[in-house]
Design a protein around this motif. Structure first.
Motif, short mmCIF file in Angstrom:
data_model
loop_
_atom_site.label_atom_id
_atom_site.label_comp_id
_atom_site.label_asym_id
_atom_site.label_seq_id
_atom_site.Cartn_x
_atom_site.Cartn_y
_atom_site.Cartn_z
N ASP A 182 6.71 2.09 -1.10
CA ASP A 182 6.55 2.54 -2.51
C ASP A 182 5.79 3.96 -2.53
O ASP A 182 6.16 4.65 -3.17
CB ASP A 182 5.57 1.63 -3.23
CG ASP A 182 6.49 0.13 -3.55
OD1 ASP A 182 7.67 0.08 -3.39
OD2 ASP A 182 5.80 -0.73 -3.76
N PHE A 183 4.81 3.96 -1.31
CA PHE A 183 4.11 5.39 -1.38
C PHE A 183 5.09 6.39 -0.63
O PHE A 183 4.85 7.56 -1.11
CB PHE A 183 2.96 5.07 -0.07
CG PHE A 183 2.05 6.20 -0.26
CD1 PHE A 183 0.86 6.42 -1.17
CD2 PHE A 183 2.40 7.00 0.70
CE1 PHE A 183 0.31 7.53 -1.10
CE2 PHE A 183 1.34 8.33 0.87
CZ PHE A 183 0.35 8.40 0.10
N ASP A 184 6.18 5.91 -0.02
CA ASP A 184 6.92 6.71 0.43
C ASP A 184 6.48 7.62 1.58
O ASP A 184 6.29 8.95 1.53
CB ASP A 184 7.56 7.83 -0.70
CG ASP A 184 8.86 8.25 -0.46
OD1 ASP A 184 9.55 7.67 0.59
OD2 ASP A 184 9.48 9.18 -1.24
N ILE A 185 6.05 7.02 2.60
CA ILE A 185 5.17 7.80 3.53
C ILE A 185 6.15 8.57 4.48
O ILE A 185 7.52 8.21 4.71
CB ILE A 185 4.49 6.64 4.58
CG1 ILE A 185 5.36 5.86 5.44
CG2 ILE A 185 3.51 5.93 3.73
CD1 ILE A 185 4.73 5.16 6.22
N LEU A 241 -2.99 11.90 9.35
CA LEU A 241 -2.92 10.57 9.49
C LEU A 241 -4.07 9.76 8.98
O LEU A 241 -5.15 10.27 9.39
CB LEU A 241 -2.71 9.96 11.14
CG LEU A 241 -1.77 10.51 11.88
CD1 LEU A 241 -1.73 10.11 13.23
CD2 LEU A 241 -0.48 9.54 11.39
N LEU A 242 -3.96 8.99 8.01
CA LEU A 242 -4.83 8.20 7.47
C LEU A 242 -4.66 6.71 7.28
O LEU A 242 -3.81 6.64 6.28
CB LEU A 242 -5.60 9.03 6.19
CG LEU A 242 -6.65 8.17 5.45
CD1 LEU A 242 -8.03 8.18 6.19
CD2 LEU A 242 -6.86 8.79 4.06
N ARG A 243 -4.74 5.84 7.98
CA ARG A 243 -4.21 4.35 7.92
C ARG A 243 -4.84 3.95 6.60
O ARG A 243 -6.20 3.84 6.51
CB ARG A 243 -4.59 3.70 9.28
CG ARG A 243 -3.81 4.07 10.40
CD ARG A 243 -4.03 3.14 11.52
NE ARG A 243 -3.09 3.48 12.80
CZ ARG A 243 -3.41 2.69 13.75
NH1 ARG A 243 -4.24 1.56 13.95
NH2 ARG A 243 -2.60 3.00 14.70
N ILE A 244 -3.95 3.12 6.06
CA ILE A 244 -4.74 2.16 4.88
C ILE A 244 -5.61 1.02 5.53
O ILE A 244 -6.30 0.38 4.89
CB ILE A 244 -3.55 1.75 3.96
CG1 ILE A 244 -4.18 1.31 2.76
CG2 ILE A 244 -2.39 0.99 4.51
CD1 ILE A 244 -5.06 2.20 1.71
N LEU A 261 1.37 -8.42 5.66
CA LEU A 261 2.10 -7.56 6.59
C LEU A 261 3.41 -7.13 5.68
O LEU A 261 3.66 -5.86 5.69
CB LEU A 261 2.51 -8.11 7.84
CG LEU A 261 1.28 -8.33 8.75
CD1 LEU A 261 1.80 -8.94 10.06
CD2 LEU A 261 0.64 -7.00 9.25
N ALA A 262 3.98 -8.19 5.06
CA ALA A 262 5.28 -7.71 4.17
C ALA A 262 4.90 -6.90 3.11
O ALA A 262 5.36 -5.81 2.90
CB ALA A 262 5.83 -9.21 3.78
N GLN A 263 3.66 -6.98 2.54
CA GLN A 263 2.96 -6.17 1.49
C GLN A 263 2.77 -4.94 2.05
O GLN A 263 2.94 -3.70 1.28
CB GLN A 263 1.69 -7.04 1.11
CG GLN A 263 1.15 -6.29 -0.12
CD GLN A 263 -0.16 -7.08 -0.62
OE1 GLN A 263 -0.33 -8.20 -0.26
NE2 GLN A 263 -1.01 -6.21 -1.51
N ASP A 264 2.29 -4.75 3.19
CA ASP A 264 1.97 -3.41 3.97
C ASP A 264 3.39 -2.77 3.96
O ASP A 264 3.31 -1.43 3.63
CB ASP A 264 1.44 -3.49 5.32
CG ASP A 264 -0.03 -3.99 5.44
OD1 ASP A 264 -0.86 -3.87 4.52
OD2 ASP A 264 -0.51 -4.90 6.33
N LEU A 265 4.44 -3.44 4.24
CA LEU A 265 5.69 -2.67 4.33
C LEU A 265 6.14 -2.14 3.05
O LEU A 265 6.59 -1.09 2.85
CB LEU A 265 6.73 -3.44 5.24
CG LEU A 265 6.65 -3.67 6.60
CD1 LEU A 265 7.34 -5.04 7.21
CD2 LEU A 265 6.54 -2.57 7.27
N VAL A 266 5.88 -3.03 2.21
CA VAL A 266 6.34 -2.81 0.61
C VAL A 266 5.49 -1.63 0.25
O VAL A 266 5.98 -0.56 -0.30
CB VAL A 266 6.20 -3.87 -0.21
CG1 VAL A 266 6.36 -3.24 -1.76
CG2 VAL A 266 7.44 -5.11 0.16
N PHE A 267 4.23 -1.52 0.40
CA PHE A 267 3.35 -0.33 0.38
C PHE A 267 3.84 0.88 0.82
O PHE A 267 3.85 1.99 0.25
CB PHE A 267 1.93 -0.69 0.80
CG PHE A 267 0.76 0.52 0.78
CD1 PHE A 267 0.32 0.77 -0.69
CD2 PHE A 267 0.70 1.18 1.69
CE1 PHE A 267 -0.56 1.84 -0.56
CE2 PHE A 267 0.07 2.35 1.83
CZ PHE A 267 -0.86 2.75 0.54
#
Ligand code: SAH
Ligand code: SF4
Length: 366
Positions: free
Chosen positions: A226-229, A161-164, A217-223
């Motif tokens: 895209d990263f496919d967590i 776990l490593l939060r951005i 926050l919307a950008q976080d969700l898109v991140f």
């Protein structure tokens, strides 16, 4: 268009774009409830109404970093520093093992020195030996080199776990000192390395930070998409008096609103990344006594009961009003079990509860 009509229309879409996400983050009343209901439906369908436990071991509050938001930052001189002994870690791990938790999280301040790295490697070996290699082990020990991540994985860590913390570069910069030790690109690189090494990779952000907008926050969700967590841990930012960010406390949303915004983030994450593991974090419970149960209803499927010895809990106050600082694991377990059932979920005792998304992702790439 009427808000509720627009909400239903967006919730029917297969792909939510950034504008849709911003709109849904701003919902209230009936529309907010529709969002939560949709997330609950998706949770049930994709991951089922089962909650997995990860016993949380707050290994040490010694930290070489100075994140502006965090109560245990190296610069906080008011704190007595501790590191659990190997025996204390093993005792907590055996508690998890005996109580069928099947997974643990070893979390602590970030250190990159050789003796720390070797210590964690030998602890991983001891944990595996004490539990017949039967526990799913997650680490949350900050940024490390590829070599370190590899050694820890070879010694039995499966998840990390490593939060951005904030996926927007400028906001990230405002939350951290401007130096090499707190570099956004290094954080990103660590996340990509974890993925490359085939860790189940978890990340997340704090919600309600000063200067943070709904667009962020919307950008976080898109991140995350895209990263496919594979896994996420998100919760409200909660101020701490002995940190630099405290000076902006007047800019913060009231705690109740930060909590609701966090619920919306959880629900949206469940909607856009259907089969990942999402934690109902302790910070949710810090604001609302039934915050974790509400998080489960909004799409979360993982809970991290605290197994840290009580004598260390006061030393691991990342933020104010952290709950359960005086409760032994045994007591927490009983109250947790009944509240999970009240939220309509069962507990996945004895199951690792790996991220389904991880296996779907790995199989797709092979
Ligand atoms: N040192 C490791 C793990 C411990 S900190 C790391 O930084 O990754 C774990 C998490 O606590 C951080 O990722 C951060 O998101 C959260 N945290 C720290 N201070 C906080 C605060 N004031 N409010 C809410 N969450 C906080
Ligand atoms: Fe250290 Fe993690 Fe706190 Fe940053 S968030 S100061 S790395 S414990």
């Amino acid at each position: 268009m009427d808000n509720i009509l627009k909400t239903h229309k967006i919730l029917k879409k297969d792909f939510l774009n950034k504008d849709d996400l911003v709109f849904l983050l701003a919902t209230t009343g009936e529309s907010f409830q529709a969002l939560l209901d949709k997330a609950a439906e998706i949770k049930k369908h994709y991951v089922g109404n089962i909650v997995y436990y990860r016993g949380l071991i707050e290994y040490s509050n010694i930290c070489s970093k100075n994140c502006f938001y965090c109560g245990i930052r190296g610069g906080n001189k008011k704190l007595d520093r501790y590191q659990m002994t190997d025996d204390e870690v093993i005792e907590a791990v055996v508690f998890a093992y005996k109580n069928n938790y099947s997974s643990i999280v070893l979390q602590g301040g970030e250190r990159n020195d050789k003796s720390f790295i070797n210590k964690i490697t030998s602890l991983l070996q001891k944990i595996n030996k004490a539990t017949d290699n039967s526990l799913g082990i997650t680490l949350s020990l900050g940024e490390q080199t590829e070599e370190t991540f590899r050694i820890w994985k070879e010694n039995g860590a499966r998840r990390y776990l490593l939060r951005i913390e904030a996926s927007n570069r400028d906001l990230y910069r405002k939350m951290h000192p401007d130096n090499k030790k707190h570099d956004f690109d290094t954080r990103l690189e660590s996340l990509y390395t974890l993925k490359k090494l085939e860790y189940q990779t978890g990340t997340g952000v704090m919600i309600g930070l000063p200067f943070q907008t709904l667009e962020h926050l919307a950008q976080d969700l898109v991140f995350f998409r895209d990263f496919d967590i594979d896994m996420a841990g998100m919760g409200p930012y909660i101020e701490h008096e002995d940190t630099p960010l405290y000076q902006y406390k007047d800019l913060l949303l009231p705690r109740k609103e930060r909590f609701e915004l966090s619920l919306k983030m959880l629900a949206l994450l469940r909607i856009i990344l259907k089969d990942i593991n999402i934690a109902a974090t302790t910070a949710m419970q810090a604001i609302d006594p039934v915050g974790r149960e509400k998080a489960l209803k909004a799409g979360a499927n993982v809970i991290m009961p605290n197994l840290t010895p009580v004598k260390y809990r006061e030393g691991y106050l990342l933020y104010e009003d952290k709950p359960c600082t005086d409760e032994e694991a045994e007591h927490c377990m009983n109250c947790l079990e009944s509240s999970i059932r009240m939220a309509g979920d069962d507990i996945g005792y004895g199951k690792w509860g790996d991220s389904k998304h991880y296996f779907n992702r790995i199989n797709k790439s092979k």
